[in-house]
Structure formats: C-alpha cells, structure tokens
Write a protein that holds these residues in place. Structure first.
Motif, PDB file in Angstrom:
ATOM      1  N   ASP A 207       9.432 -18.940 -87.563  1.00  0.00           N
ATOM      2  CA  ASP A 207       9.909 -17.711 -88.194  1.00  0.00           C
ATOM      3  C   ASP A 207      10.762 -16.853 -87.266  1.00  0.00           C
ATOM      4  O   ASP A 207      11.107 -15.732 -87.623  1.00  0.00           O
ATOM      5  N   ALA A 208      11.113 -17.377 -86.103  1.00  0.00           N
ATOM      6  CA  ALA A 208      11.893 -16.605 -85.125  1.00  0.00           C
ATOM      7  C   ALA A 208      13.356 -17.026 -85.171  1.00  0.00           C
ATOM      8  O   ALA A 208      13.690 -18.174 -84.896  1.00  0.00           O
ATOM      9  N   PRO A 209      14.246 -16.092 -85.525  1.00  0.00           N
ATOM     10  CA  PRO A 209      15.676 -16.412 -85.477  1.00  0.00           C
ATOM     11  C   PRO A 209      16.114 -16.619 -84.020  1.00  0.00           C
ATOM     12  O   PRO A 209      15.509 -16.084 -83.099  1.00  0.00           O
ATOM     13  N   PHE A 210      17.153 -17.388 -83.831  1.00  0.00           N
ATOM     14  CA  PHE A 210      17.701 -17.586 -82.498  1.00  0.00           C
ATOM     15  C   PHE A 210      19.207 -17.732 -82.632  1.00  0.00           C
ATOM     16  O   PHE A 210      19.695 -18.051 -83.714  1.00  0.00           O
ATOM     17  N   PRO A 211      19.956 -17.390 -81.588  1.00  0.00           N
ATOM     18  CA  PRO A 211      19.587 -17.240 -80.184  1.00  0.00           C
ATOM     19  C   PRO A 211      18.858 -15.926 -79.891  1.00  0.00           C
ATOM     20  O   PRO A 211      18.931 -14.968 -80.655  1.00  0.00           O
ATOM     21  N   THR A 212      18.179 -15.931 -78.759  1.00  0.00           N
ATOM     22  CA  THR A 212      17.518 -14.740 -78.231  1.00  0.00           C
ATOM     23  C   THR A 212      17.883 -14.630 -76.755  1.00  0.00           C
ATOM     24  O   THR A 212      18.541 -15.512 -76.203  1.00  0.00           O
ATOM     25  N   LEU A 213      17.434 -13.581 -76.119  1.00  0.00           N
ATOM     26  CA  LEU A 213      17.697 -13.441 -74.691  1.00  0.00           C
ATOM     27  C   LEU A 213      16.988 -14.533 -73.882  1.00  0.00           C
ATOM     28  O   LEU A 213      17.490 -14.991 -72.862  1.00  0.00           O
ATOM     29  N   ARG A 214      15.824 -14.977 -74.348  1.00  0.00           N
ATOM     30  CA  ARG A 214      15.080 -16.044 -73.649  1.00  0.00           C
ATOM     31  C   ARG A 214      15.589 -17.433 -74.007  1.00  0.00           C
ATOM     32  O   ARG A 214      15.451 -18.369 -73.236  1.00  0.00           O
ATOM     33  N   PHE A 215      16.122 -17.598 -75.210  1.00  0.00           N
ATOM     34  CA  PHE A 215      16.638 -18.895 -75.661  1.00  0.00           C
ATOM     35  C   PHE A 215      18.048 -18.660 -76.212  1.00  0.00           C
ATOM     36  O   PHE A 215      18.222 -18.338 -77.389  1.00  0.00           O
ATOM     37  N   PRO A 216      19.079 -18.795 -75.363  1.00  0.00           N
ATOM     38  CA  PRO A 216      20.432 -18.371 -75.744  1.00  0.00           C
ATOM     39  C   PRO A 216      21.228 -19.343 -76.613  1.00  0.00           C
ATOM     40  O   PRO A 216      22.403 -19.120 -76.842  1.00  0.00           O
ATOM     41  N   SER A 217      20.621 -20.397 -77.129  1.00  0.00           N
ATOM     42  CA  SER A 217      21.343 -21.345 -77.980  1.00  0.00           C
ATOM     43  C   SER A 217      21.099 -21.025 -79.450  1.00  0.00           C
ATOM     44  O   SER A 217      20.022 -20.559 -79.827  1.00  0.00           O
ATOM     45  N   ASP A 218      22.098 -21.319 -80.290  1.00  0.00           N
ATOM     46  CA  ASP A 218      21.897 -21.121 -81.726  1.00  0.00           C
ATOM     47  C   ASP A 218      21.414 -22.400 -82.410  1.00  0.00           C
ATOM     48  O   ASP A 218      21.305 -22.459 -83.630  1.00  0.00           O
ATOM     49  N   HIS A 219      21.104 -23.430 -81.626  1.00  0.00           N
ATOM     50  CA  HIS A 219      20.492 -24.655 -82.125  1.00  0.00           C
ATOM     51  C   HIS A 219      19.244 -24.937 -81.300  1.00  0.00           C
ATOM     52  O   HIS A 219      19.246 -24.766 -80.082  1.00  0.00           O
ATOM     53  N   ALA A 220      18.187 -25.389 -81.958  1.00  0.00           N
ATOM     54  CA  ALA A 220      16.959 -25.754 -81.248  1.00  0.00           C
ATOM     55  C   ALA A 220      17.194 -27.022 -80.429  1.00  0.00           C
ATOM     56  O   ALA A 220      18.024 -27.858 -80.776  1.00  0.00           O
ATOM     57  N   ALA A 221      16.465 -27.151 -79.352  1.00  0.00           N
ATOM     58  CA  ALA A 221      16.458 -28.403 -78.595  1.00  0.00           C
ATOM     59  C   ALA A 221      15.566 -29.382 -79.355  1.00  0.00           C
ATOM     60  O   ALA A 221      14.478 -29.014 -79.803  1.00  0.00           O
ATOM     61  N   VAL A 222      16.018 -30.613 -79.508  1.00  0.00           N
ATOM     62  CA  VAL A 222      15.256 -31.638 -80.218  1.00  0.00           C
ATOM     63  C   VAL A 222      14.917 -32.737 -79.221  1.00  0.00           C
ATOM     64  O   VAL A 222      15.777 -33.218 -78.495  1.00  0.00           O
ATOM     65  N   CYS A 223      13.661 -33.123 -79.205  1.00  0.00           N
ATOM     66  CA  CYS A 223      13.191 -34.166 -78.303  1.00  0.00           C
ATOM     67  C   CYS A 223      12.478 -35.228 -79.137  1.00  0.00           C
ATOM     68  O   CYS A 223      11.658 -34.893 -79.995  1.00  0.00           O
ATOM     69  N   ALA A 224      12.812 -36.482 -78.888  1.00  0.00           N
ATOM     70  CA  ALA A 224      12.164 -37.579 -79.618  1.00  0.00           C
ATOM     71  C   ALA A 224      11.715 -38.648 -78.633  1.00  0.00           C
ATOM     72  O   ALA A 224      12.487 -39.077 -77.782  1.00  0.00           O
ATOM     73  N   GLU A 225      10.462 -39.052 -78.754  1.00  0.00           N
ATOM     74  CA  GLU A 225       9.954 -40.177 -77.986  1.00  0.00           C
ATOM     75  C   GLU A 225      10.074 -41.398 -78.890  1.00  0.00           C
ATOM     76  O   GLU A 225       9.458 -41.462 -79.958  1.00  0.00           O
ATOM     77  N   LEU A 226      10.908 -42.341 -78.461  1.00  0.00           N
ATOM     78  CA  LEU A 226      11.135 -43.541 -79.257  1.00  0.00           C
ATOM     79  C   LEU A 226      10.257 -44.671 -78.760  1.00  0.00           C
ATOM     80  O   LEU A 226      10.025 -44.820 -77.567  1.00  0.00           O
ATOM     81  N   GLU A 227       9.794 -45.463 -79.714  1.00  0.00           N
ATOM     82  CA  GLU A 227       8.926 -46.584 -79.408  1.00  0.00           C
ATOM     83  C   GLU A 227       9.642 -47.866 -79.850  1.00  0.00           C
ATOM     84  O   GLU A 227      10.099 -47.959 -80.985  1.00  0.00           O
ATOM     85  N   PRO A 228       9.748 -48.864 -78.945  1.00  0.00           N
ATOM     86  CA  PRO A 228      10.382 -50.112 -79.362  1.00  0.00           C
ATOM     87  C   PRO A 228       9.500 -50.853 -80.362  1.00  0.00           C
ATOM     88  O   PRO A 228       8.283 -50.835 -80.263  1.00  0.00           O
ATOM     89  N   VAL A 229      10.124 -51.463 -81.339  1.00  0.00           N
ATOM     90  CA  VAL A 229       9.397 -52.266 -82.330  1.00  0.00           C
ATOM     91  C   VAL A 229      10.081 -53.624 -82.440  1.00  0.00           C
ATOM     92  O   VAL A 229      11.283 -53.745 -82.217  1.00  0.00           O
ATOM     93  N   ARG A 230       9.298 -54.605 -82.770  1.00  0.00           N
ATOM     94  CA  ARG A 230       9.825 -55.964 -82.940  1.00  0.00           C
ATOM     95  C   ARG A 230       9.166 -56.539 -84.181  1.00  0.00           C
ATOM     96  O   ARG A 230       7.967 -56.393 -84.389  1.00  0.00           O
ATOM     97  N   PHE A 231       9.942 -57.188 -85.008  1.00  0.00           N
ATOM     98  CA  PHE A 231       9.388 -57.767 -86.227  1.00  0.00           C
ATOM     99  C   PHE A 231      10.203 -58.984 -86.615  1.00  0.00           C
ATOM    100  O   PHE A 231      11.335 -59.155 -86.169  1.00  0.00           O
ATOM    101  N   GLU A 232       9.626 -59.846 -87.424  1.00  0.00           N
ATOM    102  CA  GLU A 232      10.302 -61.049 -87.887  1.00  0.00           C
ATOM    103  C   GLU A 232      11.029 -60.749 -89.176  1.00  0.00           C
ATOM    104  O   GLU A 232      10.536 -60.052 -90.041  1.00  0.00           O
ATOM    105  N   ARG A 233      12.176 -61.310 -89.304  1.00  0.00           N
ATOM    106  CA  ARG A 233      12.990 -61.093 -90.501  1.00  0.00           C
ATOM    107  C   ARG A 233      13.006 -62.333 -91.348  1.00  0.00           C
ATOM    108  O   ARG A 233      13.066 -63.409 -90.910  1.00  0.00           O
TER     109      ARG A 233
END
Length: 121
Positions: free
Chosen positions: A95-121
């Motif tokens: 519920d917090a609009p941004f940018p702010t003085l503490r977070f000066p970007s107008d886009h959020a930082a996005v972090c993704a942990e990717l997991e390798p997968v293997r499968f038969e086709r």
C-alpha cells in the motif's frame, strides 16, 4: 506471447494485484490533466499500479537425444521463489506508493530464484 517463444515470466500469468509500480502524478508536475489527489491515489485509474517488471527465463529446450524410443530430454527452469522490494530493505509494502526518499525508484526491485528442471518429451 512468451509461451510461443519457450519463455516464462517469474509471475506466471500476469496478475494486476502483483504490481511493481505504484505512483501517481502530482499537481506540481506537468500534465495537470493526469494529476491525482492524494486521497484518490489508491483508486484512481490515473494511478500507475501495474505488474510491469518480470524476470523472464527459458521454460525448456532440447538438451540432447534421449533413449532409443526417440524421446528427447528437455531442460529449462521454473521460478522457485519470487519477491519484490519497494522499501530498500528487502520487503514489499503493497500500500506504499513509490518512489520515496528511502527507495528512489519508481519500479520495485524483482528477485527470482530459478530452479533447473529436466523432463522427458
């Protein structure tokens, strides 16, 4: 569009509730016709509150020839953990609009942990 290229987004299907922007033009900025009153920023259609930022990755690719049956092994990734940060300390305040003085970007930082997968086709 991503699926046809063998790609995926960390969010899966786009969900407008999972926004990575939340800002509104003020009356001190140009284009006054787009300005939003502070009290209306959460509900105004002029507020930019959308899922614009994604980590895009390969869902699968041919890894090599399989067994005699002709099957081929596929390898790719899936999103194991996805997070957003709009505070500068690793948390997301929905519920917090941004940018702010503490977070000066107008886009959020996005972090993704990717997991390798293997499968038969």
């Amino acid at each position: 569009h991503l699926s046809s290229l063998g790609l995926a987004s960390c969010w899966g299907a786009a969900d407008p509730r999972v926004h990575t922007t939340y800002n509104a033009r003020t009356f001190l900025q140009p284009q006054l016709n787009k300005a939003v009153r502070m009290a209306d920023r959460a509900t105004s259609p002029l507020t930019d509150r959308h899922p614009k930022d994604h980590v895009v990755f390969s869902r699968g690719y041919v890894a090599g020839a399989g067994a005699r049956s002709g099957s081929r092994a596929m390898a790719g990734f899936r999103a194991k953990l996805v997070s957003r940060d709009n505070s500068g300390d690793g948390t997301f305040l929905p519920d917090a609009p941004f940018p702010t003085l503490r977070f000066p970007s107008d886009h959020a930082a996005v972090c993704a942990e990717l997991e390798p997968v293997r499968f038969e086709r």
